[in-house]
Design an enzyme around this catalytic site. Structure first.
Site, PDB file in Angstrom:
ATOM      1  N   ASN A  17      47.348  45.052  42.355  1.00 55.40           N
ATOM      2  CA  ASN A  17      46.058  44.529  42.805  1.00 55.40           C
ATOM      3  C   ASN A  17      46.105  44.334  44.324  1.00 55.40           C
ATOM      4  OD1 ASN A  17      44.116  42.573  43.646  1.00 55.40           O
ATOM      5  ND2 ASN A  17      43.702  42.125  41.506  1.00 55.40           N
ATOM      6  N   ASP A  19      43.551  43.282  46.335  1.00 52.12           N
ATOM      7  CA  ASP A  19      42.481  42.422  46.864  1.00 52.12           C
ATOM      8  C   ASP A  19      42.914  41.605  48.083  1.00 52.12           C
ATOM      9  OD1 ASP A  19      40.982  43.266  44.737  1.00 52.12           O
ATOM     10  OD2 ASP A  19      41.149  41.399  43.603  1.00 52.12           O
ATOM     11  N   HIS A  20      44.160  41.108  48.042  1.00 49.75           N
ATOM     12  CA  HIS A  20      44.585  40.205  49.114  1.00 49.75           C
ATOM     13  C   HIS A  20      44.685  40.887  50.469  1.00 49.75           C
ATOM     14  CE1 HIS A  20      44.861  36.767  46.690  1.00 49.75           C
ATOM     15  NE2 HIS A  20      45.897  37.161  45.981  1.00 49.75           N
ATOM     16  N   ARG A  28      39.115  38.051  59.450  1.00 53.91           N
ATOM     17  CA  ARG A  28      38.752  38.367  60.827  1.00 53.91           C
ATOM     18  C   ARG A  28      37.545  39.311  60.902  1.00 53.91           C
ATOM     19  NH1 ARG A  28      42.532  37.895  65.092  1.00 53.91           N
ATOM     20  NH2 ARG A  28      43.446  35.836  64.843  1.00 53.91           N
ATOM     21  N   HIS A  53      39.014  44.124  42.798  1.00 58.75           N
ATOM     22  CA  HIS A  53      37.960  43.295  42.207  1.00 58.75           C
ATOM     23  C   HIS A  53      36.771  43.237  43.170  1.00 58.75           C
ATOM     24  CE1 HIS A  53      37.028  39.069  40.253  1.00 58.75           C
ATOM     25  NE2 HIS A  53      35.960  39.843  40.301  1.00 58.75           N
ATOM     26  N   ARG A  55      33.788  41.441  43.945  1.00 56.26           N
ATOM     27  CA  ARG A  55      33.126  40.186  43.579  1.00 56.26           C
ATOM     28  C   ARG A  55      31.694  40.191  44.062  1.00 56.26           C
ATOM     29  NH1 ARG A  55      35.448  35.359  42.195  1.00 56.26           N
ATOM     30  NH2 ARG A  55      37.640  35.471  41.640  1.00 56.26           N
ATOM     31  N   ARG A  59      33.904  38.616  48.814  1.00 52.70           N
ATOM     32  CA  ARG A  59      34.834  37.868  49.673  1.00 52.70           C
ATOM     33  C   ARG A  59      36.034  38.707  50.118  1.00 52.70           C
ATOM     34  NH1 ARG A  59      37.362  33.562  45.422  1.00 52.70           N
ATOM     35  NH2 ARG A  59      35.175  33.122  45.105  1.00 52.70           N
ATOM     36  N   HIS A  60      36.386  39.726  49.347  1.00 54.14           N
ATOM     37  CA  HIS A  60      37.499  40.586  49.815  1.00 54.14           C
ATOM     38  C   HIS A  60      37.115  42.066  49.753  1.00 54.14           C
ATOM     39  CE1 HIS A  60      38.291  40.164  45.529  1.00 54.14           C
ATOM     40  NE2 HIS A  60      38.930  39.010  45.646  1.00 54.14           N
ATOM     41  N   GLU A  80      37.877  45.745  38.689  1.00 52.24           N
ATOM     42  CA  GLU A  80      37.662  44.449  38.035  1.00 52.24           C
ATOM     43  C   GLU A  80      36.325  43.876  38.500  1.00 52.24           C
ATOM     44  OE1 GLU A  80      41.084  41.993  38.824  1.00 52.24           O
ATOM     45  OE2 GLU A  80      39.970  40.150  38.407  1.00 52.24           O
ATOM     46  N   THR A 110      40.567  31.995  42.499  1.00 54.12           N
ATOM     47  CA  THR A 110      40.901  33.257  41.843  1.00 54.12           C
ATOM     48  C   THR A 110      40.311  33.185  40.443  1.00 54.12           C
ATOM     49  OG1 THR A 110      42.715  34.728  41.169  1.00 54.12           O
ATOM     50  CG2 THR A 110      43.161  32.371  41.081  1.00 54.12           C
ATOM     51  N   THR A 111      40.437  34.269  39.669  1.00 52.80           N
ATOM     52  CA  THR A 111      39.872  34.260  38.323  1.00 52.80           C
ATOM     53  C   THR A 111      40.507  33.141  37.506  1.00 52.80           C
ATOM     54  OG1 THR A 111      39.768  36.656  38.542  1.00 52.80           O
ATOM     55  CG2 THR A 111      39.321  35.744  36.363  1.00 52.80           C
ATOM     56  N   GLU A 161      43.370  42.607  28.517  1.00 56.55           N
ATOM     57  CA  GLU A 161      44.392  42.137  29.460  1.00 56.55           C
ATOM     58  C   GLU A 161      44.580  40.659  29.180  1.00 56.55           C
ATOM     59  OE1 GLU A 161      44.409  43.383  33.592  1.00 56.55           O
ATOM     60  OE2 GLU A 161      44.904  41.337  34.195  1.00 56.55           O
ATOM     61  N   HIS A 200      48.181  38.135  35.831  1.00 58.79           N
ATOM     62  CA  HIS A 200      47.799  36.900  36.523  1.00 58.79           C
ATOM     63  C   HIS A 200      48.995  35.974  36.655  1.00 58.79           C
ATOM     64  CE1 HIS A 200      45.185  34.030  38.398  1.00 58.79           C
ATOM     65  NE2 HIS A 200      44.190  34.883  38.282  1.00 58.79           N
ATOM     66  N   GLY A 201      49.348  35.716  37.911  1.00 64.71           N
ATOM     67  CA  GLY A 201      50.427  34.773  38.198  1.00 64.71           C
ATOM     68  C   GLY A 201      51.822  35.324  37.950  1.00 64.71           C
ATOM     69  N   GLY A 222      49.291  41.141  41.647  1.00 70.43           N
ATOM     70  CA  GLY A 222      48.757  41.186  43.004  1.00 70.43           C
ATOM     71  C   GLY A 222      49.465  40.243  43.952  1.00 70.43           C
ATOM     72  N   HIS A 223      49.168  38.962  43.813  1.00 71.69           N
ATOM     73  CA  HIS A 223      49.564  37.960  44.805  1.00 71.69           C
ATOM     74  C   HIS A 223      51.050  38.007  45.174  1.00 71.69           C
ATOM     75  CE1 HIS A 223      48.976  34.202  47.006  1.00 71.69           C
ATOM     76  NE2 HIS A 223      50.171  33.889  46.575  1.00 71.69           N
TER      77      HIS A 223
HETATM   78  N1  PXP Z   1      44.413  40.369  36.399  1.00 70.38           N
HETATM   79  C1  PXP Z   1      43.232  39.780  36.684  1.00 70.38           C
HETATM   80  C2  PXP Z   1      42.134  39.906  35.711  1.00 70.38           C
HETATM   81  C3  PXP Z   1      43.038  39.096  37.900  1.00 70.38           C
HETATM   82  O1  PXP Z   1      41.850  38.514  38.168  1.00 70.38           O
HETATM   83  C4  PXP Z   1      44.103  39.029  38.812  1.00 70.38           C
HETATM   84  C5  PXP Z   1      43.909  38.320  40.116  1.00 70.38           C
HETATM   85  O2  PXP Z   1      43.021  39.004  40.920  1.00 70.38           O
HETATM   86  C6  PXP Z   1      45.312  39.652  38.468  1.00 70.38           C
HETATM   87  C7  PXP Z   1      45.453  40.295  37.244  1.00 70.38           C
HETATM   88  C8  PXP Z   1      46.496  39.602  39.375  1.00 70.38           C
HETATM   89  O3  PXP Z   1      46.900  38.273  39.484  1.00 70.38           O
HETATM   90  P1  PXP Z   1      47.918  37.843  40.608  1.00 70.38           P
HETATM   91  O4  PXP Z   1      47.258  38.103  41.919  1.00 70.38           O
HETATM   92  O5  PXP Z   1      48.148  36.400  40.340  1.00 70.38           O
HETATM   93  O6  PXP Z   1      49.142  38.691  40.419  1.00 70.38           O
END
Ligand code: PXP
Length: 250
Positions: A17, A19-20, A28, A53, A55, A59-60, A80, A110-111, A161, A200-201, A222-223
């Site tokens: 992911n 997005d970040h 910026r 994603h 949104r 935002r990103h 997403e 976040t979601t 998922e 996620h996480g 992602g993160h």
């Molecule tokens: N899956 C979904 C549905 C998400 O919304 C996210 C966060 O954007 C992720 C996976 C990835 O999560 P993380 O950034 O915590 O790894």
């Protein structure tokens, strides 16, 4: 068949992911870092899919990113989004490999939590139908709850998922409890003929038990990977700037 290090199961697909990267750019409102370039580098690193994603509040990820990602990513694309009609229309036009439906709230960082498929059947069903008419595979982001898995199957989802956030946040005994929930929901998912994804996480220390859940096919992360990328790249990035400045000084 390729096999994983822990047995004869196929290798798990890794969705990255990005997005970040766009979050940092939008801080910026400039041109860098570009999530499209990040996606290409993620592919070179072995990503099987790129997740982004779009949104409602933009935002990103921006629509420009969606267009360029669709034109340049050579692995699977996993777009997403929430069920808002405007975004579903954009997704249908973009035609990613996967449409990943998530709940979306403007205030959230976040979601938060999975889709309540059982309670929100109308909107989710309409989005699924429209995506399928455009030959887009549909994945639903849900909590590890057999009722939600059953509701997802009823609506014709191709994959679920499972939300690994509660597992990632759990401590002590709760970790194995959350893992059990994920495993049981995963079993129902495959019994009902859907692909099993999770995310996620997840990070470098907690991902292994989730990767070992039977029939797990895809993990979306992602993160943690973005955070790590920043750290492993820091030394070289600073050294490069050092070299540029140094040649300016006689
Ligand atoms: N899956 C979904 C549905 C998400 O919304 C996210 C966060 O954007 C992720 C996976 C990835 O999560 P993380 O950034 O915590 O790894």
């Amino acid at each position: 068949m390729e096999t994983s290090a822990h047995g004869t199961s196929p290798l798990i697909e890794l969705g990255i992911n990005i997005d970040h990267v766009a979050t940092l750019r939008q801080a910026r409102r400039t041109f860098e870092p570009d999530p499209v370039v990040a996606a290409a580098l993620a592919e070179q690193g072995g990503a099987d899919g790129i997740t982004f994603h779009l949104r409602e509040d933009r935002r990103h990820i921006q629509e420009r990113d969606v267009e360029l990602l669709m034109a340049t990513v050579t692995v699977k694309t996993n777009m997403e989004f929430g069920c808002a009609q405007e975004i579903v229309d954009i997704a249908c036009k973009a035609a990613p490999t996967w449409g990943l439906l998530v709940p979306e709230h403007r205030e959230e960082v976040t979601t938060e939590g999975g889709l309540d498929v059982a309670a929100d059947q109308g909107r989710v069903a309409a989005a699924i139908q429209q995506l399928k008419e455009h030959n887009i595979l549909v994945s639903l982001f849900i909590d590890a709850d057999p009722h939600q898995v059953e509701a997802a199957a009823k609506l014709g989802a191709d994959a679920v998922e499972l939300h690994t956030g509660p597992y990632a946040l759990a401590t002590r005994d709760a970790v194995s409890l959350e893992l059990k929930r994920l495993t049981e929901a995963g079993q129902v998912t495959t019994e009902l003929g859907m692909r099993l994804h999770a995310g996620h996480g997840l990070n470098y220390t907690n991902v292994r038990p989730v990767a070992r859940i039977p029939d797990m096919i895809e993990l979306n992360i992602g993160h943690s990977v973005m955070s790590r990328a920043m750290m492993v790249g820091m030394r070289e990035a600073v050294a490069e700037m050092r070299r540029i400045i140094d040649v300016c000084c006689p």
